[in-house]
Design a protein around this motif. Structure first.
Motif, PDB file in Angstrom:
ATOM      1  N   VAL A  11     -14.137 -43.634 -50.853  1.00 15.84           N
ATOM      2  CA  VAL A  11     -14.688 -44.789 -50.193  1.00 15.84           C
ATOM      3  C   VAL A  11     -13.501 -45.560 -49.650  1.00 15.84           C
ATOM      4  CG1 VAL A  11     -15.617 -47.353 -50.097  1.00 15.84           C
ATOM      5  CG2 VAL A  11     -16.855 -45.215 -51.015  1.00 15.84           C
ATOM      6  N   ILE A  12     -12.422 -45.560 -50.442  1.00 10.57           N
ATOM      7  CA  ILE A  12     -11.213 -46.151 -50.242  1.00 10.57           C
ATOM      8  C   ILE A  12     -10.253 -45.485 -49.236  1.00 10.57           C
ATOM      9  CG2 ILE A  12      -8.670 -46.734 -51.092  1.00 10.57           C
ATOM     10  CD1 ILE A  12     -10.245 -47.834 -53.784  1.00 10.57           C
ATOM     11  N   LEU A  13     -10.182 -44.196 -49.490  1.00 10.36           N
ATOM     12  CA  LEU A  13      -9.752 -43.238 -48.689  1.00 10.36           C
ATOM     13  C   LEU A  13     -10.245 -43.484 -47.266  1.00 10.36           C
ATOM     14  CD1 LEU A  13      -7.668 -40.887 -48.067  1.00 10.36           C
ATOM     15  CD2 LEU A  13      -9.447 -39.387 -48.618  1.00 10.36           C
ATOM     16  N   VAL A  14     -11.512 -43.174 -46.942  1.00  8.00           N
ATOM     17  CA  VAL A  14     -12.304 -43.317 -45.845  1.00  8.00           C
ATOM     18  C   VAL A  14     -11.898 -44.663 -44.884  1.00  8.00           C
ATOM     19  CG1 VAL A  14     -14.720 -43.775 -44.572  1.00  8.00           C
ATOM     20  CG2 VAL A  14     -14.118 -41.860 -46.230  1.00  8.00           C
ATOM     21  N   LEU A  17      -8.669 -44.595 -43.689  1.00  9.77           N
ATOM     22  CA  LEU A  17      -8.434 -43.985 -42.387  1.00  9.77           C
ATOM     23  C   LEU A  17      -8.941 -44.548 -41.156  1.00  9.77           C
ATOM     24  CD1 LEU A  17      -9.409 -40.230 -44.011  1.00  9.77           C
ATOM     25  CD2 LEU A  17      -7.104 -41.085 -42.843  1.00  9.77           C
ATOM     26  N   ILE A  18      -9.981 -45.439 -41.497  1.00  5.91           N
ATOM     27  CA  ILE A  18     -10.737 -46.076 -40.378  1.00  5.91           C
ATOM     28  C   ILE A  18      -9.599 -47.122 -39.846  1.00  5.91           C
ATOM     29  CG2 ILE A  18     -12.554 -47.766 -40.038  1.00  5.91           C
ATOM     30  CD1 ILE A  18     -14.530 -46.000 -41.687  1.00  5.91           C
ATOM     31  N   VAL A  19      -8.879 -47.537 -40.817  1.00  6.93           N
ATOM     32  CA  VAL A  19      -7.823 -48.812 -40.331  1.00  6.93           C
ATOM     33  C   VAL A  19      -6.586 -48.236 -40.024  1.00  6.93           C
ATOM     34  CG1 VAL A  19      -6.772 -50.722 -41.298  1.00  6.93           C
ATOM     35  CG2 VAL A  19      -8.895 -50.672 -41.973  1.00  6.93           C
ATOM     36  N   VAL A  20      -5.961 -47.082 -40.609  1.00  3.42           N
ATOM     37  CA  VAL A  20      -4.688 -46.640 -40.548  1.00  3.42           C
ATOM     38  C   VAL A  20      -4.692 -45.714 -39.085  1.00  3.42           C
ATOM     39  CG1 VAL A  20      -2.763 -45.331 -41.157  1.00  3.42           C
ATOM     40  CG2 VAL A  20      -3.908 -46.926 -42.762  1.00  3.42           C
ATOM     41  N   LEU A  25      -2.681 -44.415 -33.760  1.00  2.00           N
ATOM     42  CA  LEU A  25      -2.904 -44.186 -32.257  1.00  2.00           C
ATOM     43  C   LEU A  25      -2.401 -45.252 -31.115  1.00  2.00           C
ATOM     44  CD1 LEU A  25      -6.305 -42.533 -32.365  1.00  2.00           C
ATOM     45  CD2 LEU A  25      -4.081 -41.263 -31.927  1.00  2.00           C
ATOM     46  N   ILE A  26      -2.748 -46.332 -31.743  1.00  2.00           N
ATOM     47  CA  ILE A  26      -2.276 -47.571 -30.856  1.00  2.00           C
ATOM     48  C   ILE A  26      -0.556 -47.708 -30.731  1.00  2.00           C
ATOM     49  CG2 ILE A  26      -2.378 -50.229 -30.304  1.00  2.00           C
ATOM     50  CD1 ILE A  26      -4.994 -50.257 -31.656  1.00  2.00           C
ATOM     51  N   ALA A  27       0.037 -47.356 -31.722  1.00  2.00           N
ATOM     52  CA  ALA A  27       1.383 -47.211 -32.078  1.00  2.00           C
ATOM     53  C   ALA A  27       2.054 -46.172 -30.935  1.00  2.00           C
ATOM     54  CB  ALA A  27       1.932 -47.111 -33.335  1.00  2.00           C
ATOM     55  N   ARG A  28       1.424 -45.346 -30.954  1.00  2.00           N
ATOM     56  CA  ARG A  28       1.820 -44.171 -29.867  1.00  2.00           C
ATOM     57  C   ARG A  28       1.785 -44.363 -28.566  1.00  2.00           C
ATOM     58  NH1 ARG A  28       0.760 -37.902 -31.353  1.00  2.00           N
ATOM     59  NH2 ARG A  28       1.787 -37.970 -29.203  1.00  2.00           N
TER      60      ARG A  28
END
Length: 68
Positions: A11-14, A17-20, A25-28
């Motif tokens: 759950v922490i990993l998911v 991933l949803i936040v990071v 993508l926005i940073a790119r």
């Protein structure tokens, strides 16, 4: 009883991933537009992200200034 087991780690990993991943993508996109990539962190602040998106859509991008 209150430890971190395998389901909690998944759950922490998911959640990470949803936040990071969207921030990456926005940073790119921001970097390709010619702005510092750190501006993508503004997407995490609730009202500021909408204001920045609106401003970002209507200003002259630095990459356009470099081409002319």
């Amino acid at each position: 009883m209150f430890g971190l087991g395998f389901p909690e780690l998944i759950v922490i990993l998911v959640i990470l991933l949803i936040v990071v991943f969207p921030i990456y993508l926005i940073a790119r996109i921001v970097h390709k537009a010619g702005f510092p990539s750190l501006y993508s962190l503004l997407a995490l602040i609730p009202i500021i992200n909408l204001i920045c998106l609106w401003v970002f859509a209507f200003i002259d991008w630095p990459i356009e200034k470099n081409k002319s």
